[in-house]
Design a protein around this motif. Structure first.
Motif, PDB file in Angstrom:
ATOM      1  N   ASN A  77       0.767  -1.188   0.041  1.00 53.48           N
ATOM      2  CA  ASN A  77       0.007   0.103   0.072  1.00 53.48           C
ATOM      3  C   ASN A  77       0.806   1.228  -0.091  1.00 53.48           C
ATOM      4  O   ASN A  77       0.681   2.317   0.826  1.00 53.48           O
ATOM      5  CB  ASN A  77      -0.754   0.141   1.007  1.00 53.48           C
ATOM      6  CG  ASN A  77      -1.889  -0.774   1.063  1.00 53.48           C
ATOM      7  OD1 ASN A  77      -2.151  -1.487  -0.072  1.00 53.48           O
ATOM      8  ND2 ASN A  77      -2.803  -0.961   2.126  1.00 53.48           N
ATOM      9  N   THR A  78       1.906   1.251  -0.886  1.00 51.86           N
ATOM     10  CA  THR A  78       2.805   2.325  -0.813  1.00 51.86           C
ATOM     11  C   THR A  78       3.219   2.852  -2.286  1.00 51.86           C
ATOM     12  O   THR A  78       3.223   2.172  -3.139  1.00 51.86           O
ATOM     13  CB  THR A  78       4.248   1.895  -0.165  1.00 51.86           C
ATOM     14  OG1 THR A  78       3.937   1.341   1.211  1.00 51.86           O
ATOM     15  CG2 THR A  78       5.277   2.877  -0.235  1.00 51.86           C
ATOM     16  N   VAL A  79       3.128   4.173  -2.450  1.00 49.32           N
ATOM     17  CA  VAL A  79       3.616   4.859  -3.620  1.00 49.32           C
ATOM     18  C   VAL A  79       4.941   5.440  -3.601  1.00 49.32           C
ATOM     19  O   VAL A  79       5.298   6.012  -2.620  1.00 49.32           O
ATOM     20  CB  VAL A  79       2.457   5.859  -3.962  1.00 49.32           C
ATOM     21  CG1 VAL A  79       3.030   6.732  -5.025  1.00 49.32           C
ATOM     22  CG2 VAL A  79       1.201   5.063  -4.381  1.00 49.32           C
ATOM     23  N   TYR A  80       5.808   5.449  -4.476  1.00 54.47           N
ATOM     24  CA  TYR A  80       6.901   6.083  -4.205  1.00 54.47           C
ATOM     25  C   TYR A  80       7.083   6.952  -5.465  1.00 54.47           C
ATOM     26  O   TYR A  80       6.437   7.158  -6.441  1.00 54.47           O
ATOM     27  CB  TYR A  80       8.134   4.887  -4.915  1.00 54.47           C
ATOM     28  CG  TYR A  80       8.107   3.501  -3.784  1.00 54.47           C
ATOM     29  CD1 TYR A  80       7.218   2.521  -4.367  1.00 54.47           C
ATOM     30  CD2 TYR A  80       8.762   3.709  -2.575  1.00 54.47           C
ATOM     31  CE1 TYR A  80       7.295   1.501  -3.396  1.00 54.47           C
ATOM     32  CE2 TYR A  80       8.552   2.688  -1.744  1.00 54.47           C
ATOM     33  CZ  TYR A  80       7.745   1.589  -2.131  1.00 54.47           C
ATOM     34  OH  TYR A  80       7.694   0.250  -1.440  1.00 54.47           O
ATOM     35  N   LEU A  81       7.926   7.830  -5.150  1.00 54.36           N
ATOM     36  CA  LEU A  81       8.464   8.839  -5.988  1.00 54.36           C
ATOM     37  C   LEU A  81       9.920   8.760  -6.206  1.00 54.36           C
ATOM     38  O   LEU A  81      10.865   9.239  -5.335  1.00 54.36           O
ATOM     39  CB  LEU A  81       8.111  10.391  -5.745  1.00 54.36           C
ATOM     40  CG  LEU A  81       8.431  11.408  -6.791  1.00 54.36           C
ATOM     41  CD1 LEU A  81       7.647  11.276  -8.191  1.00 54.36           C
ATOM     42  CD2 LEU A  81       8.053  12.810  -6.333  1.00 54.36           C
ATOM     43  N   GLN A  82      10.564   8.315  -7.188  1.00 54.60           N
ATOM     44  CA  GLN A  82      12.074   8.169  -7.625  1.00 54.60           C
ATOM     45  C   GLN A  82      12.453   9.487  -8.317  1.00 54.60           C
ATOM     46  O   GLN A  82      11.915   9.857  -9.377  1.00 54.60           O
ATOM     47  CB  GLN A  82      12.468   6.989  -8.451  1.00 54.60           C
ATOM     48  CG  GLN A  82      13.950   7.068  -8.643  1.00 54.60           C
ATOM     49  CD  GLN A  82      14.686   6.596  -7.458  1.00 54.60           C
ATOM     50  OE1 GLN A  82      14.446   5.772  -6.719  1.00 54.60           O
ATOM     51  NE2 GLN A  82      15.897   7.328  -7.452  1.00 54.60           N
ATOM     52  N   MET A  83      13.355  10.242  -7.597  1.00 55.57           N
ATOM     53  CA  MET A  83      13.855  11.618  -8.213  1.00 55.57           C
ATOM     54  C   MET A  83      15.196  11.312  -8.554  1.00 55.57           C
ATOM     55  O   MET A  83      15.940  11.135  -7.673  1.00 55.57           O
ATOM     56  CB  MET A  83      13.427  12.673  -7.125  1.00 55.57           C
ATOM     57  CG  MET A  83      12.179  12.695  -6.833  1.00 55.57           C
ATOM     58  SD  MET A  83      11.860  14.196  -5.451  1.00 55.57           S
ATOM     59  CE  MET A  83      12.817  13.558  -3.983  1.00 55.57           C
ATOM     60  N   ASN A  84      15.523  11.450  -9.813  1.00 58.48           N
ATOM     61  CA  ASN A  84      16.778  11.528 -10.198  1.00 58.48           C
ATOM     62  C   ASN A  84      17.416  12.783 -10.863  1.00 58.48           C
ATOM     63  O   ASN A  84      16.286  13.894 -11.218  1.00 58.48           O
ATOM     64  CB  ASN A  84      17.085  10.435 -11.375  1.00 58.48           C
ATOM     65  CG  ASN A  84      16.511   9.058 -10.675  1.00 58.48           C
ATOM     66  OD1 ASN A  84      17.170   8.739  -9.745  1.00 58.48           O
ATOM     67  ND2 ASN A  84      16.365   8.223 -11.639  1.00 58.48           N
ATOM     68  N   SER A  85      18.565  13.215 -11.204  1.00 55.89           N
ATOM     69  CA  SER A  85      19.047  14.165 -11.566  1.00 55.89           C
ATOM     70  C   SER A  85      18.458  15.776 -11.092  1.00 55.89           C
ATOM     71  O   SER A  85      18.036  16.388 -11.706  1.00 55.89           O
ATOM     72  CB  SER A  85      18.695  14.236 -13.180  1.00 55.89           C
ATOM     73  OG  SER A  85      19.188  13.274 -13.914  1.00 55.89           O
ATOM     74  N   LEU A  86      18.519  15.431  -9.835  1.00 58.74           N
ATOM     75  CA  LEU A  86      17.744  16.479  -8.856  1.00 58.74           C
ATOM     76  C   LEU A  86      18.423  17.796  -9.097  1.00 58.74           C
ATOM     77  O   LEU A  86      19.676  17.971  -9.305  1.00 58.74           O
ATOM     78  CB  LEU A  86      17.695  16.295  -7.452  1.00 58.74           C
ATOM     79  CG  LEU A  86      16.636  15.260  -7.084  1.00 58.74           C
ATOM     80  CD1 LEU A  86      17.032  14.716  -5.779  1.00 58.74           C
ATOM     81  CD2 LEU A  86      15.467  15.849  -6.796  1.00 58.74           C
ATOM     82  N   LYS A  87      17.775  18.961  -9.151  1.00 53.38           N
ATOM     83  CA  LYS A  87      18.172  20.301  -9.386  1.00 53.38           C
ATOM     84  C   LYS A  87      17.781  21.283  -8.126  1.00 53.38           C
ATOM     85  O   LYS A  87      16.999  20.837  -7.631  1.00 53.38           O
ATOM     86  CB  LYS A  87      17.338  20.955 -10.514  1.00 53.38           C
ATOM     87  CG  LYS A  87      17.495  20.212 -11.903  1.00 53.38           C
ATOM     88  CD  LYS A  87      16.790  20.719 -12.950  1.00 53.38           C
ATOM     89  CE  LYS A  87      16.985  20.040 -14.400  1.00 53.38           C
ATOM     90  NZ  LYS A  87      15.967  20.527 -15.228  1.00 53.38           N
ATOM     91  N   PRO A  88      18.308  22.327  -8.131  1.00 49.87           N
ATOM     92  CA  PRO A  88      18.203  23.233  -6.869  1.00 49.87           C
ATOM     93  C   PRO A  88      16.690  23.703  -6.750  1.00 49.87           C
ATOM     94  O   PRO A  88      16.069  23.903  -5.761  1.00 49.87           O
ATOM     95  CB  PRO A  88      19.193  24.308  -6.912  1.00 49.87           C
ATOM     96  CG  PRO A  88      20.293  23.766  -7.610  1.00 49.87           C
ATOM     97  CD  PRO A  88      19.643  22.684  -8.754  1.00 49.87           C
ATOM     98  N   GLU A  89      16.023  24.009  -7.961  1.00 55.77           N
ATOM     99  CA  GLU A  89      14.829  24.150  -7.918  1.00 55.77           C
ATOM    100  C   GLU A  89      13.724  23.129  -7.557  1.00 55.77           C
ATOM    101  O   GLU A  89      12.538  23.265  -7.735  1.00 55.77           O
ATOM    102  CB  GLU A  89      14.365  24.860  -9.510  1.00 55.77           C
ATOM    103  CG  GLU A  89      14.702  23.853 -10.514  1.00 55.77           C
ATOM    104  CD  GLU A  89      16.078  24.225 -11.045  1.00 55.77           C
ATOM    105  OE1 GLU A  89      17.052  24.629 -10.398  1.00 55.77           O
ATOM    106  OE2 GLU A  89      16.275  24.177 -12.562  1.00 55.77           O
ATOM    107  N   ASP A  90      14.242  21.939  -7.454  1.00 55.67           N
ATOM    108  CA  ASP A  90      13.313  20.889  -7.023  1.00 55.67           C
ATOM    109  C   ASP A  90      12.985  20.899  -5.297  1.00 55.67           C
ATOM    110  O   ASP A  90      12.411  20.171  -4.724  1.00 55.67           O
ATOM    111  CB  ASP A  90      13.862  19.473  -7.357  1.00 55.67           C
ATOM    112  CG  ASP A  90      13.823  19.207  -8.774  1.00 55.67           C
ATOM    113  OD1 ASP A  90      14.816  18.626  -9.092  1.00 55.67           O
ATOM    114  OD2 ASP A  90      12.892  19.477  -9.348  1.00 55.67           O
ATOM    115  N   THR A  91      13.818  21.928  -4.701  1.00 55.44           N
ATOM    116  CA  THR A  91      13.878  22.145  -3.244  1.00 55.44           C
ATOM    117  C   THR A  91      12.546  22.575  -2.950  1.00 55.44           C
ATOM    118  O   THR A  91      11.860  23.665  -3.392  1.00 55.44           O
ATOM    119  CB  THR A  91      14.990  23.219  -2.909  1.00 55.44           C
ATOM    120  OG1 THR A  91      15.955  22.821  -3.081  1.00 55.44           O
ATOM    121  CG2 THR A  91      14.695  23.279  -1.394  1.00 55.44           C
TER     122      THR A  91
END
Length: 132
Positions: A77-91
């Motif tokens: 019962n879990t949803v994930y968000l894999q975040m790659n190539s993160l940018k400062p604007e993703d803060t």
């Protein structure tokens, strides 16, 4: 009632990766629209990605396409968000949301990932900080 608990936030340098998790409990989990939203200081909350748990259809904001991936593990019962190539604007503070109206996923995708007010359940949020 659905309870959502996010985890996995943290601090990372630009170009790095993080995986957020959203564990759902308290009600029937299947056939929901679940999504990730984020809010940076001084900005409005914006939609990032959604997934229809009944069929697995996914939708993304243009700003994260090709870098973020939303997925589900129905057994947990879990949803994930894999975040790659993160940018400062993703803060931002990242929030998990859910609604029993599965059509909501496609509806908000059609209007630029707006319409967050339609989601009935929200988590407390997890902070993501990306440094340059």
């Amino acid at each position: 009632q659905v309870q959502l608990v996010e985890s996995g936030g943290g601090s990372v340098q630009a170009g790095g990766s993080l995986r957020l998790s959203c564990a759902a409990s308290g009600s029937t989990y299947s056939s929901y629209c679940m999504g990730w939203f984020r809010q940076a200081p001084g900005k409005e909350r914006e939609g990032v990605a959604t997934i229809y748990t009944g069929g697995g259809s996914t939708y993304y904001a243009d700003s994260v396409k090709g870098r973020f991936t939303i997925s589900q593990d129905n057994a947990k019962n879990t949803v994930y968000l894999q975040m790659n190539s993160l940018k400062p604007e993703d803060t931002a503070m990242y929030y998990c949301a859910a609604d029993s109206n599965g059509l909501l996923c496609s509806v908000i995708a059609a209007i630029g990932m707006r319409g967050q007010e339609a989601f009935g359940y929200w988590g407390q949020g997890t902070q993501v900080t990306v440094s340059s």
